[in-house]
Write a protein that holds these residues in place. Structure first.
Motif, PDB file in Angstrom:
ATOM      1  N   ALA A  37      36.936  63.775  42.760  1.00 51.27           N
ATOM      2  CA  ALA A  37      36.760  63.947  41.311  1.00 51.27           C
ATOM      3  C   ALA A  37      35.520  64.764  41.007  1.00 51.27           C
ATOM      4  CB  ALA A  37      36.674  62.575  40.639  1.00 51.27           C
ATOM      5  N   ILE A  38      34.478  64.559  41.806  1.00 47.19           N
ATOM      6  CA  ILE A  38      33.222  65.261  41.524  1.00 47.19           C
ATOM      7  C   ILE A  38      33.264  66.685  42.066  1.00 47.19           C
ATOM      8  CG2 ILE A  38      30.725  65.268  41.978  1.00 47.19           C
ATOM      9  CD1 ILE A  38      30.996  62.162  42.217  1.00 47.19           C
ATOM     10  N   VAL A  39      33.645  66.826  43.332  1.00 50.33           N
ATOM     11  CA  VAL A  39      33.546  68.126  43.991  1.00 50.33           C
ATOM     12  C   VAL A  39      34.710  69.043  43.623  1.00 50.33           C
ATOM     13  CG1 VAL A  39      33.359  69.309  46.211  1.00 50.33           C
ATOM     14  CG2 VAL A  39      32.258  67.086  45.872  1.00 50.33           C
ATOM     15  N   ALA A  40      35.911  68.500  43.660  1.00 53.82           N
ATOM     16  CA  ALA A  40      37.084  69.335  43.410  1.00 53.82           C
ATOM     17  C   ALA A  40      38.029  68.620  42.454  1.00 53.82           C
ATOM     18  CB  ALA A  40      37.792  69.645  44.735  1.00 53.82           C
ATOM     19  N   PRO A  41      37.702  68.623  41.167  1.00 54.92           N
ATOM     20  CA  PRO A  41      38.512  67.875  40.192  1.00 54.92           C
ATOM     21  C   PRO A  41      39.992  68.240  40.238  1.00 54.92           C
ATOM     22  CG  PRO A  41      36.536  68.776  39.177  1.00 54.92           C
ATOM     23  CD  PRO A  41      36.615  69.373  40.537  1.00 54.92           C
ATOM     24  N   SER A  42      40.294  69.486  40.615  1.00 53.46           N
ATOM     25  CA  SER A  42      41.709  69.874  40.616  1.00 53.46           C
ATOM     26  C   SER A  42      42.500  69.099  41.669  1.00 53.46           C
ATOM     27  CB  SER A  42      41.828  71.372  40.883  1.00 53.46           C
ATOM     28  OG  SER A  42      41.380  71.664  42.186  1.00 53.46           O
ATOM     29  N   SER A  43      41.819  68.502  42.665  1.00 55.66           N
ATOM     30  CA  SER A  43      42.547  67.778  43.708  1.00 55.66           C
ATOM     31  C   SER A  43      43.047  66.430  43.214  1.00 55.66           C
ATOM     32  CB  SER A  43      41.652  67.578  44.933  1.00 55.66           C
ATOM     33  OG  SER A  43      40.656  66.622  44.648  1.00 55.66           O
ATOM     34  N   LEU A 284      44.358  60.070  54.554  1.00 54.81           N
ATOM     35  CA  LEU A 284      44.568  61.361  55.213  1.00 54.81           C
ATOM     36  C   LEU A 284      45.300  62.342  54.301  1.00 54.81           C
ATOM     37  CD1 LEU A 284      45.382  60.761  58.981  1.00 54.81           C
ATOM     38  CD2 LEU A 284      43.210  61.156  57.839  1.00 54.81           C
ATOM     39  N   SER A 285      46.264  61.837  53.516  1.00 51.12           N
ATOM     40  CA  SER A 285      47.022  62.734  52.629  1.00 51.12           C
ATOM     41  C   SER A 285      46.121  63.302  51.543  1.00 51.12           C
ATOM     42  CB  SER A 285      48.196  61.983  51.990  1.00 51.12           C
ATOM     43  OG  SER A 285      48.966  61.354  52.983  1.00 51.12           O
ATOM     44  N   GLN A 286      45.286  62.442  50.965  1.00 54.03           N
ATOM     45  CA  GLN A 286      44.389  62.921  49.913  1.00 54.03           C
ATOM     46  C   GLN A 286      43.334  63.857  50.502  1.00 54.03           C
ATOM     47  OE1 GLN A 286      44.492  62.980  46.802  1.00 54.03           O
ATOM     48  NE2 GLN A 286      42.428  63.739  46.362  1.00 54.03           N
ATOM     49  N   LEU A 287      42.960  63.591  51.754  1.00 55.98           N
ATOM     50  CA  LEU A 287      41.984  64.453  52.417  1.00 55.98           C
ATOM     51  C   LEU A 287      42.524  65.885  52.480  1.00 55.98           C
ATOM     52  CD1 LEU A 287      39.279  64.463  53.917  1.00 55.98           C
ATOM     53  CD2 LEU A 287      40.524  64.033  56.029  1.00 55.98           C
ATOM     54  N   ASP A 288      43.813  66.010  52.833  1.00 56.40           N
ATOM     55  CA  ASP A 288      44.451  67.330  52.848  1.00 56.40           C
ATOM     56  C   ASP A 288      44.334  68.006  51.489  1.00 56.40           C
ATOM     57  OD1 ASP A 288      45.175  66.903  55.370  1.00 56.40           O
ATOM     58  OD2 ASP A 288      47.345  66.886  55.051  1.00 56.40           O
ATOM     59  N   GLN A 289      44.682  67.232  50.454  1.00 59.81           N
ATOM     60  CA  GLN A 289      44.705  67.763  49.098  1.00 59.81           C
ATOM     61  C   GLN A 289      43.311  68.193  48.660  1.00 59.81           C
ATOM     62  OE1 GLN A 289      46.895  69.231  46.881  1.00 59.81           O
ATOM     63  NE2 GLN A 289      48.082  67.477  47.591  1.00 59.81           N
ATOM     64  N   PHE A 290      42.329  67.371  49.033  1.00 61.05           N
ATOM     65  CA  PHE A 290      40.935  67.636  48.680  1.00 61.05           C
ATOM     66  C   PHE A 290      40.453  68.932  49.328  1.00 61.05           C
ATOM     67  CE2 PHE A 290      36.496  67.078  50.190  1.00 61.05           C
ATOM     68  CZ  PHE A 290      35.860  67.234  48.974  1.00 61.05           C
TER      69      PHE A 290
END
Lengths: 337, 835
Positions: A37-43, A284-290
């Motif tokens: 949310a902080i670094v890459a809100p689009s993720s 792991l899935s969110q890590l990809d998205q991030f």
């Protein structure tokens, strides 16, 4: 926590317990979403989450299957073949004809059960090393994949795309399948007689044998259940991707092992943690998205995965109390002098 | 009775222990014990289980540090005795459990355990080794694998190792237990010879007959205290017996069974025999408890496992009027094993889960286990046994020994058994809990369920049992009833027994027919011979189908592929030999190629190219170091550690290059692809590597250490192998060989491609397994791995020449690996049952 009170003054039992693995990955997931949310809100935009969830669902199914095997002290390297085969069967055989979808799904399930029995017999009954046996099975599964598809990708049947790839109540359908898989696995392992025995066999096969349990059957059964879960993962994946290739399953072997380990299930066997495994899959899935949204090189994903794995395993294996005691001792010695 | 202390001139003693005390967490194992051995004497150390004999000898050999007391060797005060120092001072100990490496030959076991000086100047090494083992009465061939030896033969090998050092003090811990009469005579002869040369022998035993046969003096311990020292000729059996028995009562017992008219016999053992026990009979009435007495390891545990249906037996067992087979007993009997940690409990599960596991069907409501029913029933039982734990959901490993044992008993009771079989039920249990366990067993028995209890504590059986069978070396040497059940009578039956291991399995002194052919078939090279055959037949077949198969071009390209895989497979072999696995070799090779692609280019000067290759090597070694350290010091499993590196290295490759780039210098490729006829020079280098590694593996300590570690880590540690260093080194060697593979791979890929290399992990494992290396560790060859690589590449190449599709590549691979695995595993299993 609800506590079941008994008339006796003796021991109590709480209904719910939370494993250390679940706490660890739970905290990790929350932290990851905050960082996202902080670094890459689009993720964490709706689109990104909706794009991530189907793959989370696939990883969940694969991870739960691998967990059942790892719980019995084994490891299953036949995931790539199994997932790819399910994809090929449900996309190639109907080849666009919706009416053939159901027979294809049944066929895929049947083949998965057969592959599971093969692994189970080789590892559980013949006592072959799990790595070798599942490696061999994997090659045979890929042979069938190529035999059916000839190696070329096929477009998914529309019905499957609607069922596995569609949305209900704003949530990807595949997530419902994954949650159902989680509930079934948890319920089976924790609440049925064979499941409880299965868990006991995993925790200590020698003691299980001494209590008269059928150790080999339970160990073999793990591979059959695992294959059925891989099959589900393959079917979902076939619906999610528009044009799945014949080698789509290859990218799921390592993450499947990783989520099991991150979830706190020991590779030496023992208790399995279905919910923690699923949360690890979400991580792991969110890590990809991030990584995708943050615009850092995709390779960073692998390195974070590796670091997470190392930290995850280290948390369980390294004797932290001992190290702390030794450090404390040294510090005390230092202050004394 | 007064302790008899002989006045001996201890100034000449080779080994002298004075005032030794040792306690473990508050419990005294030894209290103020003095003991000395004179040169040229056999000094017997006598006492019951737990009297402190082994602890005392562990102090003498440096493996246990005493809390108090002094040690003198050859009159010199030793401040702190380590195992290494003890060995240097000439103290050799033969343990009850031999420290031998099952996957290595007798000769290799000797060479690994003994300093090289033992073999120097003694002529051909195998002749000298043969003479050594013959002197101990071991009739096997020195090339035989230790795995194929009987238990007794392994003991003889252990004794050979001790005697070969020509020790000043030789400690033998129950050496005759697994031996038959012939071997015992031979052993005694060897001991007498050693004594004649001036060696001091400490002989630990339970048997008075052996003391009389062999010893000059005898020291008796009881409860960790010195009971007396005597000249064997001047002491009677009765005097010795009085010194041995008479332990302090630690516990009270519930009242015994009182005969009632209506009680019929509800358990009959009718001449049952099995692996480790012969012809045991007993008939027990309802309400009686049957005790099985004897010194630990005399067949009691085996007998109990037979009664519990876990091992097969011959003869009849009748429980409550119905004769039961093994499988019925497995279903009906509740077995309480002696070793709670490995066999009794699922340590990672909770108290409730452990207690409920054998009775789950009782809690079933519809298809599911009812939580309420389970908690209520299990809770009631746990309460009635007064199990103390924080909650039912406490992990069982957090409980005290006594409470753990009660959990095992709760499980037994919940399963509603037809018979209860308890092996050492109070071992490691505090005094308070003991009494409760006795009470529970008594109640179970009174309720009409037959109870069989084995214990090495004669006092316990005296207090608990109504009938006692005394076992010695697998034989029932006496049955005691009623008032005859006293500690003295039980110990007397056990220690005065002269029975020798009559049992076939225990005694198996049968000599394996050891012919050169048989040794080859059982040896590590049989798979290699098989592979050569398969490779030749397959090659001939393909050639018959397509003449171009043996064209220079095809030979060259196949051998180049073999070279890349071969080096990596050699590396993988090292990891598998130590019982590990390295999943990171593939990504490592790929990563190194990517690194190389930044330096080994056409436009770079030679110095930069050299630097790049050096960097690749350093990175490889670092990878191995991390793998090994995670495994040894981070306690990761080999799979977890190398999987971590697998993912990390793949990530690093993509970090360095997100798409293929950096063309490998043509000059470099030209050098690496130099050929002699159709054969690439690099392939010849690979063969040279294989041969050198193979020689190291067979003939040098480096190789023995690898195989010893994989074969049996604990035994390897005891013969002095530094496990940490061996394992870390092995993973570094694996990575170094992956580096060699990467050098070849660079010419094949020709460009830094981050996606390449990964597949080499699985192909290297496949190749090594085809070569006959065991994934269990300890067994394998580099030659086999090379041949496995050749066969694998050949099969993949074959499909092109036979006009087959890619599908066949997978079929061949799958069938090949499964057939090899099944074949080798079946062959190995058969070998065990044959001998």
């Amino acid at each position: 926590m609800s506590v079941t009170e008994r008339q006796h003054t003796g021991l109590k039992s709480s209904r719910f317990t939370v494993s250390r693995g679940l706490i660890t990955v739970g905290v990790a997931v929350v932290a990851l979403f905050i960082v996202s949310a902080i670094v890459a809100p689009s993720s964490i935009s709706q689109g990104a989450i909706l794009g991530m969830l189907p793959f989370f669902a696939v990883l969940t199914c694969v991870g739960l299957g691998q967990m059942l095997v790892v719980q019995q002290g084994g490891i299953d390297l036949s995931i790539p073949g199994a997932v790819s085969l399910a994809i090929v069967v449900v996309s190639r055989i109907p080849n666009g004809d919706n009416s053939l979808l159901l027979p294809a799904v049944l066929l895929a399930t049947g083949i998965a059960a057969l592959a599971g029995v093969l692994n189970g017999v080789l590892v559980g009954l013949l006592k072959l090393n799990a790595i070798i046996a599942t490696l061999g099975t994997n090659a045979l599964l890929f042979a069938v994949v190529l035999g059916i598809s000839g190696g070329s990708p096929t477009t998914t049947t529309r019905a499957l795309r609607d069922i596995a790839g569609g949305l209900s109540f704003g949530v990807p359908n595949s997530v419902f399948f994954a949650v159902a898989a989680l509930i079934v696995v948890s319920l089976m392992v924790k609440k049925t007689v064979p499941g409880r025995r299965f868990e006991a066999v995993g925790a200590n096969p020698i003691a299980a044998r001494a209590t008269g349990l059928r150790v080999r059957t339970h160990q073999a059964a793990a591979y059959v259940w695992a294959q059925l879960l891989y099959c589900l993962a393959g079917i979902l994946l076939a619906g999610i991707t528009a044009q799945p290739t014949a080698f789509q399953g290859n990218s799921y072997l390592i993450p499947a092992v990783a989520v099991v380990v991150l979830g706190g299930t020991s590779l030496l066997g023992g208790r399995g943690y279905p919910l923690a495994t699923v949360v690890a899959a979400l991580f792991l899935s969110q890590l990809d998205q991030f990584v995708l949204a943050a615009g850092v090189p995709f390779a960073v994903r692998s390195i974070i995965q590796a670091a997470a794995l190392a930290v995850g395993v280290g948390l369980y294996t390294i004797n932290w109390a001992g190290i702390r005691a030794r450090l404390g001792h040294r510090r005390r010695a230092a202050t004394a002098t | 009775m007064d302790t008899q202390i002989e006045e001996v001139d201890t100034s000449v003693a080779v080994l002298s222990l004075t005032g030794i005390s040792k306690s473990y967490s508050g419990v005294a194992a030894l209290t103020d014990v003095s003991f000395d051995v004179l040169p040229g004497e056999v000094h017997a150390l006598l006492g019951e289980n737990g009297a402190g004999k082994s602890t005392l000898m562990n102090v003498a050999s440096g493996t246990v540090q005493p809390d108090d007391g002094s040690i003198r060797v050859n009159g010199e005060q030793i401040d702190s005795l380590s195992p290494a120092l003890a060995a240097r001072l000439g103290i050799a100990i033969v343990h009850q459990h031999p420290a031998v490496l099952p996957d290595m030959s007798i000769l290799e076991n000797l060479q690994l355990a003994l300093p090289a000086s033992v073999f120097q100047g003694k002529g051909p090494i195998d002749e000298y080794a043969t003479s050594l083992i013959r002197e101990s009465g071991l009739t096997a061939h020195v090339g035989d694998r230790v795995d194929s030896l009987s238990v007794a033969q392994k003991h003889l090998l252990e004794i050979t190792k001790a005697l070969a050092l020509d020790p000043k003090v030789l400690v033998l811990d129950e050496p005759t237990a697994p031996l038959g009469q012939d071997s015992v005579d031979l052993l005694f002869g060897r001991v007498r010879e050693a004594v004649a040369r001036g060696t001091a022998v400490v002989y630990i035993t339970h048997r008075m007959a052996e003391v009389r046969q062999l010893a000059d003096r005898v020291t008796v311990l009881r409860d960790g205290k010195l009971r007396g020292v005597a000249e064997v000729d001047e002491v009677t059996d009765d005097e010795l017996l009085t010194m041995i028995v008479g332990r302090q009562m630690e516990s009270t017992f519930p009242p015994k069974y009182t005969a009632a008219d209506g009680d019929e016999i509800n358990l009959v053992l009718d001449g049952i025999s099995g692996d480790g026990f012969v012809d045991v009979s007993a008939a027990v009435k309802r309400g009686e408890i049957l005790g099985i007495a004897g010194v630990v390891g005399n067949g009691q545990s085996e007998l109990l496992r037979g009664i519990a249906g876990l091992d097969s037996f011959t003869g009849r067992i009748v429980v409550g009027g119905t004769e039961m087979t093994s499988s019925q007993l497995l279903e009906e009997a509740a077995y309480l094993p002696a070793d709670r940690h490995t066999e009794g409990l699922m340590m990672s599960l909770t108290v409730r889960e452990n207690a409920a596991v054998a009775a789950l069907k009782r809690f079933k409501r519809w298809a599911l286990v009812s939580n309420k029913l389970e908690v209520d029933t299990v809770g009631a039982t746990l309460d009635s046994l007064e199990v103390k734990a924080a909650s039912m959901d406490s992990v069982v490993s957090s409980l005290s020994g006594g409470n753990q044992q009660k959990v095992v008993m709760a499980r037994a009771l919940l399963s509603q058994p037809s018979i209860v079989v308890a092996d050492e039920p109070t071992q490691g249990v505090d005094v308070g809990a003991r009494l409760e366990i006795y009470r529970i067993l008594r109640e179970v028995s009174a309720s009409g369920i037959p109870v069989v209890v084995a214990s090495s504590d004669a006092k316990e059986l005296e207090g608990l049992c109504d009938q006692v069978v005394v076992m010695s070396r697998g034989n029932a040497v006496g049955t005691l009833l009623g008032d005859d059940i006293t500690e003295t009578r039980i110990v007397q039956s056990a220690v005065t027994s002269t029975a020798h291991t009559a049992n076939v399995q225990l005694a198996s002194e049968r000599v394996a027919r050891s012919t050169p052919f048989r040794r080859f078939i059982q040896g590590d090279y049989a798979p290699s011979a098989l592979l050569v055959g398969v490779i030749l037949v397959l090659g001939a077949f393909i050639f018959s189908q397509n003449v171009r198969y043996l064209s220079d071009f095809n030979i060259f390209s196949v051998l180049m592929l073999v070279s890349a895989l071969g080096f990596i497979a050699l590396g993988q072999t090292i990891s598998l030999l130590i019982g590990g696995i390295d999943l990171s070799v593939g990504p490592l090779a790929g990563f190194l190629v990517v690194v190389g692609s930044f330096f080994v280019n056409d436009d770079k000067p030679l110095g930069v190219v050299g630097l790049g290759i050096l960097l690749m090597f350093v990175l490889a070694i670092a990878t191995g170091l991390i793998n090994g350290s995670l495994i040894r010091f981070g306690k990761f499993t080999a799979i977890a550690a190398t999987l971590t590196l697998y993912i990390a290295l793949q990530g690093l490759s993509f970090l360095l290059r997100d798409s293929p780039g950096g063309y490998i210098a043509a000059g470099y490729t030209a050098v690496l692809t130099t050929r002699v006829g159709p054969v690439p020079v690099i392939f010849i280098v690979l063969i040279a590597f294989t041969v050198v590694l193979e020689l190291l593996l067979r003939k040098r300590k480096w190789g023995w250490r690898l195989r010893a570690t994989g074969s049996d880590e604990e035994a390897a540690r005891r013969v002095g192998v530094n496990i940490d260093r061996t394992v870390v080194f092995a993973y570094m060697a694996t990575s170094a060989l992956a580096f060699c593979g990467a050098l070849v791979l660079m010419t094949q890929i020709g460009v830094g491609d981050p996606a390449q290399g990964v597949s080499y992990t699985l192909s290297s494992i496949t190749a090594v397994v085809l070569g006959g290396t065991s994934l269990l560790g300890g067994r394998g060859t580099f030659v086999g791995s090379l041949l496995g690589s050749i066969l694998l590449i050949q099969v993949l190449n074959a499909t092109t020449f036979l006009g087959l599709t890619q599908m066949w590549q997978y079929i061949f691979q799958g069938v090949l690996i499964l057939v090899a695995a099944v074949f080798y595993s079946v062959a190995r299993r058969r070998r065990k049952t044959l001998v």
